[in-house]
Enzyme design. Structure first.
Site, mmCIF file in Angstrom:
data_model
loop_
_atom_site.group_PDB
_atom_site.id
_atom_site.type_symbol
_atom_site.label_atom_id
_atom_site.label_comp_id
_atom_site.label_asym_id
_atom_site.label_seq_id
_atom_site.Cartn_x
_atom_site.Cartn_y
_atom_site.Cartn_z
ATOM 1 N N LYS A 1 -0.410 4.684 4.750
ATOM 2 C CA LYS A 1 -1.262 3.714 5.451
ATOM 3 C C LYS A 1 -0.706 3.445 6.839
ATOM 4 O O LYS A 1 0.493 3.208 7.004
ATOM 5 C CB LYS A 1 -1.381 2.414 4.656
ATOM 6 C CG LYS A 1 -2.412 1.448 5.249
ATOM 7 C CD LYS A 1 -2.744 0.331 4.282
ATOM 8 C CE LYS A 1 -3.739 -0.647 4.879
ATOM 9 N NZ LYS A 1 -5.035 -0.011 5.213
ATOM 10 N N HIS B 1 0.833 -1.199 0.000
ATOM 11 C CA HIS B 1 0.000 0.000 0.000
ATOM 12 C C HIS B 1 0.873 1.257 0.000
ATOM 13 O O HIS B 1 2.077 1.195 0.207
ATOM 14 C CB HIS B 1 -0.917 0.023 1.225
ATOM 15 C CG HIS B 1 -2.074 -0.912 1.118
ATOM 16 N ND1 HIS B 1 -1.956 -2.252 1.427
ATOM 17 C CD2 HIS B 1 -3.365 -0.716 0.739
ATOM 18 C CE1 HIS B 1 -3.132 -2.837 1.233
ATOM 19 N NE2 HIS B 1 -3.997 -1.931 0.819
#
Length: 247
Positions: free
Chosen positions: A140, A136
């Site tokens: 995040k 990600h």
């Protein structure tokens, strides 16, 4: 209730997902009832909404569960990373209102989850090691991702075990050999990657990989709005993408 009559409120409207949700609601033919940031007046929003979509932070989940249950407002929950106490509060809310909970609202990744369970049931833990890999964007804040955990839980269900008993996400240094039946997790972070997830099953003679790459965050917003349209008018209880997609 048809889409044109459905009023959808957004908790977390100032965030990245919230802004996309605000665009997706009218495109789906529904009405945007309004929205709040993480510290806004959720009770007031609930009174003006037929469904609330919630993409805030883990720390708000328990409070939101109580407020929405008291208001009788259906809840689409996309927040992840919360603790077992919040999970219990979600269950309590679902006794009073319909709650649609998903770690990932992309239809494709939910097909991966369903297939991961099937492979978990078919490929023996003694012969096929299962590893979950996710990557990600650098902002995040939780790891492994909620989607990675959902994939791992699906593999565990297929194998008839509890994920907590076989989860391995802390490899570092001299770890010793891999435990038979473990489900491993690796989390990568960098750049602006929307989300990539793979379930990898490896034996001495073959490797099977299920992979999903999200290319645009709009896929999550569109899926969450679709869930809100589906949830309106349902009986109290817990629902998810399996129900929506008929998996």
């Amino acid at each position: 209730m048809n889409g044109a009559d459905l009023r959808i409120g957004i908790a977390g409207i100032t965030g990245r997902m919230g802004k996309l949700l605000a665009e997706a609601v009218p495109l789906a033919g529904a009405t945007l009832a309004g929205g709040i940031g993480r510290d806004g007046d959720l009770a007031a929003l609930a009174r003006e909404s037929d469904v609330v979509i919630d993409f805030t932070v883990a720390a708000t989940v328990s409070r939101h569960a109580g407020i929405l249950a008291a208001a009788g407002t259906p809840w689409v929950l996309g927040t992840t990373g919360f603790d077992p106490a919040a999970e219990a509060d979600i269950a309590d809310a679902a006794a009073r209102i319909p709650v649609f909970q998903a770690a990932n609202f992309a239809p494709g990744v939910n097909l991966v989850i369903a297939l991961a369970e099937r492979l978990g049931a078919t490929l023996a833990a003694e012969t096929h090691d299962a590893e979950i890999l996710e990557m990600h964007h650098r902002q995040k804040i939780d790891a492994p991702s909620g989607t990675a955990l959902a994939i791992g839980a699906a593999v565990a269900r297929g194998r008839g075990v509890d994920l907590a008993a076989v989860k391995d996400s802390g490899r570092d240094g001299h770890t010793g050999k891999r435990e038979t039946g473990a489900i491993g997790f690796a989390a990568l972070r960098g750049g602006q990657i929307v989300g990539s997830h793979s379930a990898i099953f490896t034996s001495a003679v073959e490797q099977i990989t299920l992979t999903h790459h999200a290319l645009d965050r709009r896929i999550f917003a569109e899926g969450a709005v679709r869930a809100a349209l589906w949830l309106a008018g349902r009986a109290p209880g817990r629902y998810g993408m399996r129900d929506l997609l008929g998996l």
